[in-house]
Scaffold this motif. Structure first.
Motif, PDB file in Angstrom:
ATOM      1  N   ASP A  44       0.841  -1.201   0.000  1.00  0.00           N
ATOM      2  CA  ASP A  44       0.000   0.000   0.000  1.00  0.00           C
ATOM      3  C   ASP A  44       0.873   1.247   0.000  1.00  0.00           C
ATOM      4  O   ASP A  44       2.045   1.206   0.409  1.00  0.00           O
ATOM      5  CB  ASP A  44      -0.906   0.022   1.235  1.00  0.00           C
TER       6      ASP A  44
ATOM      7  N   THR B  19       2.557   1.774   3.211  1.00  0.00           N
ATOM      8  CA  THR B  19       3.367   0.661   3.751  1.00  0.00           C
ATOM      9  C   THR B  19       4.816   0.857   3.299  1.00  0.00           C
ATOM     10  O   THR B  19       5.071   1.288   2.183  1.00  0.00           O
ATOM     11  CB  THR B  19       2.832  -0.699   3.244  1.00  0.00           C
TER      12      THR B  19
ATOM     13  N   LYS C 126      -4.412  -4.772   6.991  1.00  0.00           N
ATOM     14  CA  LYS C 126      -5.321  -3.722   7.474  1.00  0.00           C
ATOM     15  C   LYS C 126      -6.700  -4.314   7.716  1.00  0.00           C
ATOM     16  O   LYS C 126      -7.327  -4.083   8.752  1.00  0.00           O
ATOM     17  CB  LYS C 126      -5.434  -2.593   6.453  1.00  0.00           C
TER      18      LYS C 126
HETATM   19  N1  URA Z   1      -1.296  -5.790   4.036  1.00  0.00           N
HETATM   20  C1  URA Z   1      -1.751  -4.514   3.968  1.00  0.00           C
HETATM   21  O1  URA Z   1      -2.787  -4.202   4.525  1.00  0.00           O
HETATM   22  N2  URA Z   1      -1.030  -3.637   3.284  1.00  0.00           N
HETATM   23  C2  URA Z   1       0.130  -3.924   2.667  1.00  0.00           C
HETATM   24  O2  URA Z   1       0.761  -3.052   2.064  1.00  0.00           O
HETATM   25  C3  URA Z   1       0.591  -5.250   2.757  1.00  0.00           C
HETATM   26  C4  URA Z   1      -0.135  -6.175   3.434  1.00  0.00           C
END
Ligand code: URA
Length: 256
Positions: A122, A125, A207
């Motif tokens: 994400d 992330t 998430k």
């Molecule tokens: N799970 C998520 O929610 N986001 C990510 O970037 C990777 C795994």
């Protein structure tokens, strides 16, 4: 390390099927910039088939010519494999009209048109992302049946109870009805941080898993992808080529 341009000269990559200018080959393999290549040729630091190269525009054939840079032979490799430490705010895409992409973080000459991120993180992330132009290997690593393990360091808004951790490790039903595969959760003492290991990769998976236990992710960083571990010496936004051992481990993983 090359004295002229400071680039480590032990991993070189080539993407051509036809002859290419010598200075372009040196830049596109990530050896050095095009202008440094011209300088290295002028200062007699480049040889082709053992003979000092005189001209930056000389054509070289990747299949038949041996090119050395500062005494180190360029190893021709069909594909590129790059480990990037993704910073926040960068999207895991090849192009995006609005945001900076993971590919934008690679200099010209390292990036090529066939390269893409192997899997997605994400926008907010952080951490390990593999960039490659080996579509076949990426496809095998990302196939759901491959169950490639990925570890994430996380922080959550609220402490996680033993009961919720157990639900996490069994199966969780996400808001759209998807039932997750068992995941592993290792909690720190504060119970609001730790490491989660997934063997699948659904959209916003961690998430949504935290939401399914009425909690919320406040920090997420990927620290492993299959056999690869995020190189602690890479600052956010920095990258490096994978080592031969890492490539071999990935290839083994893609066969399992
Ligand atoms: N799970 C998520 O929610 N986001 C990510 O970037 C990777 C795994």
């Amino acid at each position: 390390m090359c004295f002229d341009c400071g680039v480590r000269a032990d991993h070189f990559y080539v993407f051509f099927e036809v002859d290419v200018r010598l200075d372009k080959l040196l830049s596109i393999t990530g050896t050095c910039s095009r202008s440094d290549a011209k300088r290295a040729i002028r200062t007699k630091n480049v040889t082709v088939n053992g003979i000092v190269a005189k001209n930056a525009d000389m054509q070289v054939d990747e299949n038949n010519d041996d090119v050395s840079y500062c005494g180190k032979k360029i190893v021709y490799r069909q594909y590129s494999y790059i480990m990037l430490n993704k910073p926040e705010g960068v999207v895991s895409a090849t192009e995006d009209g609005r945001d900076v992409t993971v590919l934008d973080l690679l200099p010209d000459g390292v990036r090529n048109d066939r390269m893409f991120p192997c899997g997605r993180l994400d926008k907010n992330t952080l951490g390990l992302i593999l960039l490659t132009d080996n579509g076949d290997l990426a496809h095998r690593l990302l196939a759901p049946k491959s169950h490639v393990a990925k570890k994430y360091r996380f922080c959550s808004r609220f402490p996680i109870s033993d009961e919720d951790a157990a639900r996490f490790e069994e199966r969780l039903v996400l808001e759209d009805g998807y039932v997750t595969l068992p995941a592993k959760i290792e909690l720190d003492e504060d119970r609001m941080s730790g490491i989660i290991t997934l063997v699948e990769g659904k959209y916003h998976q961690i998430k949504r898993m935290l939401e399914a236990i009425d909690n919320k992710i406040t920090y997420l960083e990927r620290i492993t992808f299959g056999p690869l571990t995020l190189d602690a010496s890479l600052a956010r936004g920095e990258w490096r080529y994978l080592s031969e051992d890492e490539i071999a481990a990935l290839e083994r993983h893609g066969k399992e």
